[in-house]
Write an enzyme that holds these catalytic residues in place. Structure first.
Site, PDB file in Angstrom:
ATOM      1  N   HIS A   1      -7.382  22.255 -11.259  1.00  0.00           N
ATOM      2  CA  HIS A   1      -7.561  23.929  -9.915  1.00  0.00           C
ATOM      3  C   HIS A   1      -6.914  24.687  -9.302  1.00  0.00           C
ATOM      4  O   HIS A   1      -6.339  25.181  -8.218  1.00  0.00           O
ATOM      5  CB  HIS A   1      -9.160  24.218  -9.314  1.00  0.00           C
ATOM      6  CG  HIS A   1     -10.326  23.970 -10.446  1.00  0.00           C
ATOM      7  ND1 HIS A   1     -10.070  24.815 -11.351  1.00  0.00           N
ATOM      8  CD2 HIS A   1     -11.306  23.135 -10.475  1.00  0.00           C
ATOM      9  CE1 HIS A   1     -11.238  24.472 -12.443  1.00  0.00           C
ATOM     10  NE2 HIS A   1     -12.274  23.243 -11.320  1.00  0.00           N
TER      11      HIS A   1
ATOM     12  N   ARG B   1      -4.793   9.014  25.746  1.00  0.00           N
ATOM     13  CA  ARG B   1      -5.199  10.085  25.821  1.00  0.00           C
ATOM     14  C   ARG B   1      -3.986  11.102  25.653  1.00  0.00           C
ATOM     15  O   ARG B   1      -4.412  12.392  25.752  1.00  0.00           O
ATOM     16  CB  ARG B   1      -5.896  10.586  27.392  1.00  0.00           C
ATOM     17  CG  ARG B   1      -6.797   9.290  27.435  1.00  0.00           C
ATOM     18  CD  ARG B   1      -8.132   9.791  28.744  1.00  0.00           C
ATOM     19  NE  ARG B   1      -8.255  11.443  28.792  1.00  0.00           N
ATOM     20  CZ  ARG B   1      -9.729  11.213  29.172  1.00  0.00           C
ATOM     21  NH1 ARG B   1     -10.588  10.498  28.225  1.00  0.00           N
ATOM     22  NH2 ARG B   1      -9.920  12.350  29.176  1.00  0.00           N
TER      23      ARG B   1
ATOM     24  N   CYS C   1      -5.027  14.260  28.032  1.00  0.00           N
ATOM     25  CA  CYS C   1      -4.307  13.981  29.003  1.00  0.00           C
ATOM     26  C   CYS C   1      -4.895  13.012  29.981  1.00  0.00           C
ATOM     27  O   CYS C   1      -6.105  12.836  30.530  1.00  0.00           O
ATOM     28  CB  CYS C   1      -3.988  15.604  30.136  1.00  0.00           C
ATOM     29  SG  CYS C   1      -2.730  16.173  29.348  1.00  0.00           S
TER      30      CYS C   1
ATOM     31  N   GLU D   1      -1.285  10.854   9.482  1.00  0.00           N
ATOM     32  CA  GLU D   1      -1.461  10.652  11.047  1.00  0.00           C
ATOM     33  C   GLU D   1      -0.173   9.748  11.342  1.00  0.00           C
ATOM     34  O   GLU D   1       0.647   9.783  12.512  1.00  0.00           O
ATOM     35  CB  GLU D   1      -2.639   9.602  11.241  1.00  0.00           C
ATOM     36  CG  GLU D   1      -3.291  10.311  11.691  1.00  0.00           C
ATOM     37  CD  GLU D   1      -4.860   9.827  11.844  1.00  0.00           C
ATOM     38  OE1 GLU D   1      -4.950  10.137  12.937  1.00  0.00           O
ATOM     39  OE2 GLU D   1      -5.394   8.645  10.956  1.00  0.00           O
TER      40      GLU D   1
ATOM     41  N   ASN E   1      -6.235  17.876  33.605  1.00  0.00           N
ATOM     42  CA  ASN E   1      -6.424  17.348  31.869  1.00  0.00           C
ATOM     43  C   ASN E   1      -8.037  18.677  31.140  1.00  0.00           C
ATOM     44  O   ASN E   1      -8.249  18.827  32.439  1.00  0.00           O
ATOM     45  CB  ASN E   1      -8.019  16.099  32.565  1.00  0.00           C
ATOM     46  CG  ASN E   1      -7.899  16.070  30.433  1.00  0.00           C
ATOM     47  OD1 ASN E   1      -7.430  16.675  29.893  1.00  0.00           O
ATOM     48  ND2 ASN E   1      -9.144  15.284  30.680  1.00  0.00           N
ATOM     49  N   GLY E   2      -7.121  19.511  30.902  1.00  0.00           N
ATOM     50  CA  GLY E   2      -7.958  20.528  29.937  1.00  0.00           C
ATOM     51  C   GLY E   2      -7.134  22.008  30.087  1.00  0.00           C
ATOM     52  O   GLY E   2      -5.750  21.598  29.514  1.00  0.00           O
TER      53      GLY E   2
ATOM     54  N   LYS F   1      -5.394   9.308   6.441  1.00  0.00           N
ATOM     55  CA  LYS F   1      -4.448   8.233   7.455  1.00  0.00           C
ATOM     56  C   LYS F   1      -2.886   7.927   6.638  1.00  0.00           C
ATOM     57  O   LYS F   1      -1.904   8.066   8.604  1.00  0.00           O
ATOM     58  CB  LYS F   1      -4.971   6.632   7.133  1.00  0.00           C
ATOM     59  CG  LYS F   1      -6.898   5.901   7.213  1.00  0.00           C
ATOM     60  CD  LYS F   1      -6.822   5.250   9.164  1.00  0.00           C
ATOM     61  CE  LYS F   1      -6.574   6.595  10.188  1.00  0.00           C
ATOM     62  NZ  LYS F   1      -7.621   6.787   9.998  1.00  0.00           N
TER      63      LYS F   1
ATOM     64  N   LYS G   1      -5.943   9.782  20.842  1.00  0.00           N
ATOM     65  CA  LYS G   1      -6.796   9.419  20.894  1.00  0.00           C
ATOM     66  C   LYS G   1      -8.068  10.002  20.338  1.00  0.00           C
ATOM     67  O   LYS G   1      -8.942   9.389  20.410  1.00  0.00           O
ATOM     68  CB  LYS G   1      -6.930   7.470  21.194  1.00  0.00           C
ATOM     69  CG  LYS G   1      -7.616   6.595  21.035  1.00  0.00           C
ATOM     70  CD  LYS G   1      -7.701   6.329  20.206  1.00  0.00           C
ATOM     71  CE  LYS G   1      -8.467   5.065  19.140  1.00  0.00           C
ATOM     72  NZ  LYS G   1      -8.986   5.925  17.652  1.00  0.00           N
TER      73      LYS G   1
ATOM     74  N   TRP H   1      -0.788  15.349  27.549  1.00  0.00           N
ATOM     75  CA  TRP H   1      -0.637  15.792  25.810  1.00  0.00           C
ATOM     76  C   TRP H   1      -0.487  16.362  26.352  1.00  0.00           C
ATOM     77  O   TRP H   1      -0.636  17.548  26.765  1.00  0.00           O
ATOM     78  CB  TRP H   1      -1.811  14.868  25.614  1.00  0.00           C
ATOM     79  CG  TRP H   1      -1.802  15.988  23.794  1.00  0.00           C
ATOM     80  CD1 TRP H   1      -0.786  14.618  23.132  1.00  0.00           C
ATOM     81  CD2 TRP H   1      -2.637  16.044  23.093  1.00  0.00           C
ATOM     82  NE1 TRP H   1      -1.509  15.101  21.846  1.00  0.00           N
ATOM     83  CE2 TRP H   1      -2.043  16.383  21.723  1.00  0.00           C
ATOM     84  CE3 TRP H   1      -2.899  17.813  23.329  1.00  0.00           C
ATOM     85  CZ2 TRP H   1      -1.609  17.033  20.071  1.00  0.00           C
ATOM     86  CZ3 TRP H   1      -2.964  18.798  22.269  1.00  0.00           C
ATOM     87  CH2 TRP H   1      -3.169  18.870  21.039  1.00  0.00           C
TER      88      TRP H   1
ATOM     89  N   GLU I   1     -10.381   9.451   4.148  1.00  0.00           N
ATOM     90  CA  GLU I   1      -9.728   9.349   4.669  1.00  0.00           C
ATOM     91  C   GLU I   1      -8.388   8.727   4.425  1.00  0.00           C
ATOM     92  O   GLU I   1      -7.395   8.491   5.414  1.00  0.00           O
ATOM     93  CB  GLU I   1     -10.865   8.386   5.170  1.00  0.00           C
ATOM     94  CG  GLU I   1     -10.689   7.378   6.042  1.00  0.00           C
ATOM     95  CD  GLU I   1     -10.649   7.502   7.660  1.00  0.00           C
ATOM     96  OE1 GLU I   1     -10.754   8.625   7.828  1.00  0.00           O
ATOM     97  OE2 GLU I   1     -10.205   7.345   8.737  1.00  0.00           O
TER      98      GLU I   1
END
Ligand code: G6P
Length: 609
Positions: free
Chosen positions: A505, A27, A2, A489, A99-100, A486, A604, A74, A482
């Site tokens: 396995h 945010r 946020c 996401e 925010n939090g 990507k 982000k 968010w 990674e």
């Protein structure tokens, strides 16, 4: 998460607040809202969706008022709808943006309901508004009320509170979520990040943990957690006020992928004057600290964690120093046994990731010899609270899916590895050769970017797929991680990464012609092993997409599509091999039509745990 922006001024502030929100959208971007005090009453507009929706509504229905607060959300508690969007009001007297996460909100909500307060949202944040309203029944000032409320809250908050009966004042409180005060002439501002306020001021004061500030047009008075008035330094920022533009690129992510050669050059520019990096590039006390350490603990989240995973191979192989890597959210809640003379390395693009910051704070009690942060945002909490700092200088990264921050982190980590290796008596000629090769990385990435068209064509094979598997071995296992991160996401395709040796396995059971398998296969000691793993996939009808150099002697045959990557020093190859995987996920997402720069449900900078 946020983003918060607030202003007390002599001019109308709605446009300033909305411009600030646009700059804070990284945010969170599921809903946004604004409230200004107009003729001693709150005028509030809230909209679901991105800040642009709010901006469109304001264009139709302008707000005038010289004191106001705004928020981009968010969602944590309560779905992203208008009722849950901030600002939240109590009795039409008090407005709050937060925010939090208020962890004891349920208990507080119950107490407030018993007192007759009506809740109009499912958020944890609304309790702050009602608590302040309630305190004001027995307390004379907004400041004193907020100070009293802070004592009742557990969890994390950055919050700004207004009382419509006094449009000359706002009160800001910080605990766990960043807040900065921007000083103007005859006007003052508060925001989650200085970026939000750069169009109106370059003078900033960072609130510290537990601070509560009372802000009017001409005064800023700060109190610490004990209620004592304190001075906090006001600093001039030299960050450019220009908001990052996409320029010729369709998305920020693509721009940032293409910026990697320049970003790596920028990070090396002032750092590498000789054949080997000097310890001082990590700070004036670095030589003393880095010459004494005997173990390394890396802590990070998301993409930064994957960079740390690569670096573990480097620390142990090049510097011969034990290195552990852990996600911050796990590390902070377990009883870690710390090796003597350990260095804590935190990696973070934003410098504000709540779990990473909490781990750093914890580290101070755990007996680490010292802490270092590799970070891209000057003045961020991580930078301010670490003993040593390496500023990445990668330029702003706007795309939620991190790209250039990853490769620049790897370069910074390699410099750190070389400095520590030299202190530990590693062969200097070998280190110098590594650094010579490191300087050539930008050119090699530039060449790899020329594969874009080929990768774009290949991406079409993925658009209809629901699952994918990424394989790598050694320091390319984190590159597989990674690549998978990507893809999931931004294209929302389920992607898993495995150290290729683990294939048999479990994941081999998933292989069929509908499951693309992406393999990172540079020519190194593990190549033959990896080739066997590939055959295991091929024998079961799996379709392989292999990123390899010519020396690997893998060719495109039935079931294998080979994408050739240029030759590169074996140790540095992870920095190069991630680039085609970034491009692959980008093109798959574009074909699927997802929101590449702001994928659903993500943000982000993750400033809540
Ligand atoms: C979020 C972002 C990721 C990022 C991670 C860690 O999840 O979406 O791109 O890697 O946070 O962020 P940091 O700023 O600490 O590197």
């Amino acid at each position: 998460m946020c983003g918060i922006v607030a202003a007390v001024a002599q001019r109308d502030v709605a446009d300033i607040l909305v411009e600030g929100l646009k700059r804070l959208e990284y945010r969170g971007y599921d809903s946004a809202g604004i409230a200004v005090i107009e003729n001693n009453a709150f005028k509030r507009i809230r909209r679901v969706g991105k800040v642009q929706q709010l901006s469109n509504s304001l264009a139709e229905q302008p707000l005038s008022g010289s004191t106001g607060i705004a928020h981009t959300r968010w969602a944590t508690h309560g779905e992203p709808n208008e009722a849950n969007a901030h600002p939240h009001l109590s009795e039409d007297h008090i407005a709050v943006v937060h925010n939090g996460i208020i962890e004891n909100h349920q208990e507080l909500k119950q107490q407030l309901k018993e007192k007759g307060y009506h809740f109009s949202s499912d958020t944890d944040s609304e309790v702050i508004a009602h608590l302040v309203e309630d305190e004001l029944k027995t307390t004379s000032s907004l400041l004193a009320a907020v100070q009293a409320v802070c004592k009742k809250l557990t969890g994390a908050y950055g919050a700004v509170i207004l009382d419509r009966r006094d449009n000359q004042r706002m009160v800001a409180a910080r605990s766990g979520s960043p807040l900065i005060i921007g000083s103007g002439i005859g006007e003052n501002f508060v925001a989650s990040d200085q970026m939000a306020l750069l169009p109106v001021t370059h003078r900033f004061t960072f609130l510290e943990e537990g601070d509560v500030a009372e802000i009017t047009r001409s005064t800023i008075t700060i109190y610490n957690a004990d209620g004592e008035q304190v001075e906090r330094e006001c600093k001039d920022s030299d960050i450019s006020h220009d908001i990052a533009e996409k320029g010729e690129y369709r998305h920020f992510m693509l721009k940032e992928i293409y910026e990697q050669p320049a970003a790596i050059q920028a990070t090396l520019a002032d750092r590498l004057s000789g054949e080997l990096p000097a310890a001082e590039i990590f700070g004036p006390k670095a030589a003393d600290i880095l010459s004494e350490i005997e173990a390394v603990q890396i802590i990070a989240c998301g993409t930064s964690y994957n960079a740390g995973m690569v670096a573990r191979y480097w620390f142990e192989e090049i510097a011969g120093i034990p290195c552990q890597v852990e996600v911050a959210s796990e590390f902070r809640y377990r009883k870690a046994a710390i090796l003597p003379n350990s260095l804590l390395v935190t990696l973070s693009q934003s410098g504000e990731t709540a779990d990473t910051l909490a781990a750093l704070r914890l580290a101070k009690q755990l007996g680490f010899r010292s802490t270092i942060s590799i970070c891209n945002v000057p003045g961020s909490s991580l930078v301010r609270e670490s003993d040593l700092v390496y500023m990445m200088n990668a330029g702003p990264e706007i795309g939620v899916a991190s790209t250039k921050a990853f490769t620049v982190q790897l370069v910074a980590l390699m410099l750190l590895v070389c400095v520590i290796a030299e202190f530990r008596g590693a062969d200097k000629a070998g280190l110098k050769e590594l650094i010579r090769e490191l300087r050539r990385i930008p050119e090699k990435i530039q060449n790899t970017l020329k594969l874009a068209q080929q990768i774009e064509t290949l991406a079409e094979d993925f658009a209809e797929k629901h699952h994918s598997l990424f394989l790598g071995r050694g320091s390319h296992y984190p590159i597989a991680l990674e690549g998978a991160l990507k893809l999931k996401e931004i294209s929302y395709i389920h992607a898993e990464a495995y150290a290729a040796g683990e294939l048999k396995h479990g994941p081999l059971a998933l292989i069929d012609s509908e499951m693309p398998v992406i393999v990172v296969a540079p020519n190194n000691l593990l190549l033959e092993k990896l080739k066997s793993n590939m055959e295991e996939v091929r024998a079961r009808g799996g379709k392989l997409y292999v990123f390899a150099d010519h020396g690997a002697e893998i060719s495109s045959v039935d079931g294998i599509t080979m994408i050739p990557i240029g030759d590169i020093n074996e140790l540095l190859s992870p920095i190069l091999y991630v680039v085609p995987l970034q491009l692959l996920s980008y093109f798959v997402a574009v074909i699927k039509g997802t929101d590449v720069d702001q994928p659903r449900n993500l943000a982000k900078s993750v400033t809540v745990e």
